[in-house]
Design a protein around this motif. Structure first.
Motif, PDB file in Angstrom:
ATOM      1  N   ASN A   1      -6.144  -3.481  -6.789  1.00 38.97           N
ATOM      2  CA  ASN A   1      -5.977  -4.750  -6.073  1.00 38.97           C
ATOM      3  C   ASN A   1      -4.993  -4.651  -4.909  1.00 38.97           C
ATOM      4  OD1 ASN A   1      -7.710  -6.324  -7.793  1.00 38.97           O
ATOM      5  ND2 ASN A   1      -6.083  -6.211  -9.350  1.00 38.97           N
TER       6      ASN A   1
ATOM      7  N   ASN B   1      -4.544  -5.007   0.171  1.00 39.82           N
ATOM      8  CA  ASN B   1      -5.441  -6.081   0.600  1.00 39.82           C
ATOM      9  C   ASN B   1      -6.867  -5.882   0.084  1.00 39.82           C
ATOM     10  OD1 ASN B   1      -5.741  -8.567   1.915  1.00 39.82           O
ATOM     11  ND2 ASN B   1      -6.410  -7.607   3.827  1.00 39.82           N
ATOM     12  N   GLY B   2      -6.962  -5.254  -1.106  1.00 43.25           N
ATOM     13  CA  GLY B   2      -8.253  -5.033  -1.732  1.00 43.25           C
ATOM     14  C   GLY B   2      -8.953  -3.751  -1.323  1.00 43.25           C
ATOM     15  N   PHE B   3      -8.313  -2.931  -0.481  1.00 43.64           N
ATOM     16  CA  PHE B   3      -8.938  -1.695  -0.010  1.00 43.64           C
ATOM     17  C   PHE B   3      -8.385  -0.452  -0.724  1.00 43.64           C
ATOM     18  CE2 PHE B   3      -9.308  -4.562   3.708  1.00 43.64           C
ATOM     19  CZ  PHE B   3     -10.698  -4.582   3.804  1.00 43.64           C
TER      20      PHE B   3
ATOM     21  N   THR C   1      -9.238   1.166  -3.399  1.00 43.46           N
ATOM     22  CA  THR C   1     -10.189   2.160  -3.897  1.00 43.46           C
ATOM     23  C   THR C   1     -10.544   3.175  -2.816  1.00 43.46           C
ATOM     24  OG1 THR C   1     -11.120   0.643  -5.526  1.00 43.46           O
ATOM     25  CG2 THR C   1     -12.465   2.526  -4.893  1.00 43.46           C
TER      26      THR C   1
ATOM     27  N   CYS D   1       0.851  -1.199   0.000  1.00 41.73           N
ATOM     28  CA  CYS D   1       0.000   0.000   0.000  1.00 41.73           C
ATOM     29  C   CYS D   1       0.885   1.246   0.000  1.00 41.73           C
ATOM     30  CB  CYS D   1      -0.911  -0.039   1.225  1.00 41.73           C
ATOM     31  SG  CYS D   1      -2.433   0.905   1.021  1.00 41.73           S
TER      32      CYS D   1
END
Length: 205
Positions: free
Chosen positions: A162, A165-167, A169, A129
């Motif tokens: 992606n 951890n998928g957060f 956006t 991230c």
């Protein structure tokens, strides 16, 4: 040493520098830094920061190459908050002019998200991230009380959806965009070169 051409430099170190003479070697210093930033319109305080490995040569106004580092800052909006580290991946040097105007070379910054809370629930973000490079051109002024630098309108590109951890956006909505600004205060004596001081070290130029 009472001539008009004599100035006091590095008063805390107790040595005198005569205008026109080369000063002593300047050792690398880790300067304390504080400030604030705005990411995509969201305000964030920057405290307990450092400008690592830099130096200041009062005779020439040269700011030695250093890197900014802030740990554990936070930013948020309705429903989303995150904790991040902000550091500089490539050192940048700079200059304080005789008029007090100061600037650093392009600072390539890196923002690493280390914690995320969504609607009150902590979420793991993984290790990918990271927003970089963030190119910031800092300028402002230098004086005996510190170095004041700022930049506005720089861009932060969104990261892969992606990531985090998928957060990504939700995090992109908080961080990425063009409405970004930063203001930093570097603690130290950054008196402009050529400054002449009277007794008591008050500038008279």
């Amino acid at each position: 040493m009472g001539k008009i051409g004599t100035r006091r430099a590095g008063a805390s170190a107790g040595w005198l520098l005569v205008v026109g003479m080369a000063g002593p070697a300047v050792a690398a210093t880790d300067y304390a830094v504080s400030g604030s930033a705005t990411f995509n319109g969201n305000a964030s305080a920057l405290g307990d920061g450092q400008f690592l490995g830099s130096s200041y040569t009062s005779a020439t106004g040269v700011i030695g190459a250093g890197t900014f580092k802030f740990q554990g800052a936070s930013v948020g909006n309705a429903g989303t908050s995150l904790t991040y580290h902000l550091d500089q991946s490539i050192a940048s040097a700079g200059q304080v002019g005789a008029d007090g105007l100061a600037a650093l070379a392009d600072a390539s910054m890196r923002l690493t998200v280390v914690g995320l809370t969504l609607s009150g629930t902590p979420r793991a973000v993984g290790t990918d991230c990271v927003f970089e490079p963030i190119h910031i051109v800092l300028d402002g002024n230098g004086s005996a009380s510190g170095l004041e630098l700022s930049a506005t309108g720089f861009s932060i590109a969104p990261i892969d959806p992606n990531a985090c951890n998928g957060f990504a956006t939700a995090i992109n909505n908080l961080i990425a965009g063009n409405a970004n600004s930063i203001a930093l205060r570097v603690e130290g004596n950054f008196s402009p070169p050529g400054t002449i001081f009277t007794a008591g070290f008050e500038s008279v130029r």
